[in-house]
Scaffold this motif. Structure first.
Motif, PDB file in Angstrom:
ATOM      1  N   ASP A  59       0.685  -1.045  -0.095  1.00  0.00           N
ATOM      2  CA  ASP A  59       0.179   0.495   0.359  1.00  0.00           C
ATOM      3  C   ASP A  59       0.962   1.326  -0.117  1.00  0.00           C
ATOM      4  OD1 ASP A  59      -1.781  -1.502  -0.207  1.00  0.00           O
ATOM      5  OD2 ASP A  59      -2.304  -1.048   2.323  1.00  0.00           O
ATOM      6  N   PRO A  60       0.966   2.006  -0.793  1.00  0.00           N
ATOM      7  CA  PRO A  60       0.604   4.100  -0.263  1.00  0.00           C
ATOM      8  C   PRO A  60       0.882   4.367   0.698  1.00  0.00           C
ATOM      9  CG  PRO A  60      -1.188   3.496  -2.581  1.00  0.00           C
ATOM     10  CD  PRO A  60      -0.729   2.760  -1.378  1.00  0.00           C
ATOM     11  N   PRO A  61       2.004   5.287   0.891  1.00  0.00           N
ATOM     12  CA  PRO A  61       1.202   6.241   2.147  1.00  0.00           C
ATOM     13  C   PRO A  61       0.386   6.427   2.229  1.00  0.00           C
ATOM     14  CG  PRO A  61       3.426   6.528   0.960  1.00  0.00           C
ATOM     15  CD  PRO A  61       3.111   5.183   0.331  1.00  0.00           C
ATOM     16  N   PRO A  62      -0.066   7.061   2.977  1.00  0.00           N
ATOM     17  CA  PRO A  62      -1.671   7.869   3.028  1.00  0.00           C
ATOM     18  C   PRO A  62      -0.897   9.491   2.715  1.00  0.00           C
ATOM     19  CG  PRO A  62      -0.708   6.945   5.523  1.00  0.00           C
ATOM     20  CD  PRO A  62       0.096   6.735   4.130  1.00  0.00           C
ATOM     21  N   PRO A  63      -2.273  10.110   2.142  1.00  0.00           N
ATOM     22  CA  PRO A  63      -1.282  11.330   1.578  1.00  0.00           C
ATOM     23  C   PRO A  63      -0.794  12.399   2.540  1.00  0.00           C
ATOM     24  CG  PRO A  63      -4.009  10.934   1.004  1.00  0.00           C
ATOM     25  CD  PRO A  63      -3.634   9.367   1.707  1.00  0.00           C
ATOM     26  N   GLY A  64       0.130  13.102   1.777  1.00  0.00           N
ATOM     27  CA  GLY A  64       1.021  13.847   2.938  1.00  0.00           C
ATOM     28  C   GLY A  64       1.824  13.443   3.926  1.00  0.00           C
ATOM     29  N   GLN A  65       2.415  11.905   3.450  1.00  0.00           N
ATOM     30  CA  GLN A  65       3.654  10.962   4.316  1.00  0.00           C
ATOM     31  C   GLN A  65       3.923  10.589   3.060  1.00  0.00           C
ATOM     32  OE1 GLN A  65       2.060   8.360   7.277  1.00  0.00           O
ATOM     33  NE2 GLN A  65       0.899  10.261   8.278  1.00  0.00           N
ATOM     34  N   THR A  66       5.370  10.567   3.518  1.00  0.00           N
ATOM     35  CA  THR A  66       6.060   9.913   2.382  1.00  0.00           C
ATOM     36  C   THR A  66       7.131   8.834   3.026  1.00  0.00           C
ATOM     37  OG1 THR A  66       8.426  11.679   3.311  1.00  0.00           O
ATOM     38  CG2 THR A  66       6.649  12.204   1.549  1.00  0.00           C
TER      39      THR A  66
END
Length: 73
Positions: A59-66
């Motif tokens: 899963d990609p990281p949540p928006p605003g997190q890298t």
């Protein structure tokens, strides 16, 4: 199950203990059958945990997190 023990490690230990009991040959047939059923349940739980980990890793990281960069030698 303690929070300090990894779930996969827990499943592995339980399966190893069950295998040792089955190899011991001291179980009645009904006990052995129940233990085999428990092994199947544990294996299914372990497979579900592995699937959960793979999905989480994919899963990609949540928006605003890298993600942190990985160190490559």
């Amino acid at each position: 199950m303690s929070g300090n023990i990894d779930q996969l490690e827990y499943f592995s230990r339980q399966l190893e203990e069950a295998a040792a009991q089955l190899r011991g040959g001291d179980l009645e047939p009904e006990q052995a059958a129940r233990l085999v059923e428990e092994c199947a349940r544990l294996a299914g739980d372990a497979a579900n945990e592995l699937d959960r980990r793979v999905r989480t890793a994919a899963d990609p990281p949540p928006p605003g997190q890298t993600t942190l960069p990985t160190h490559q030698a």
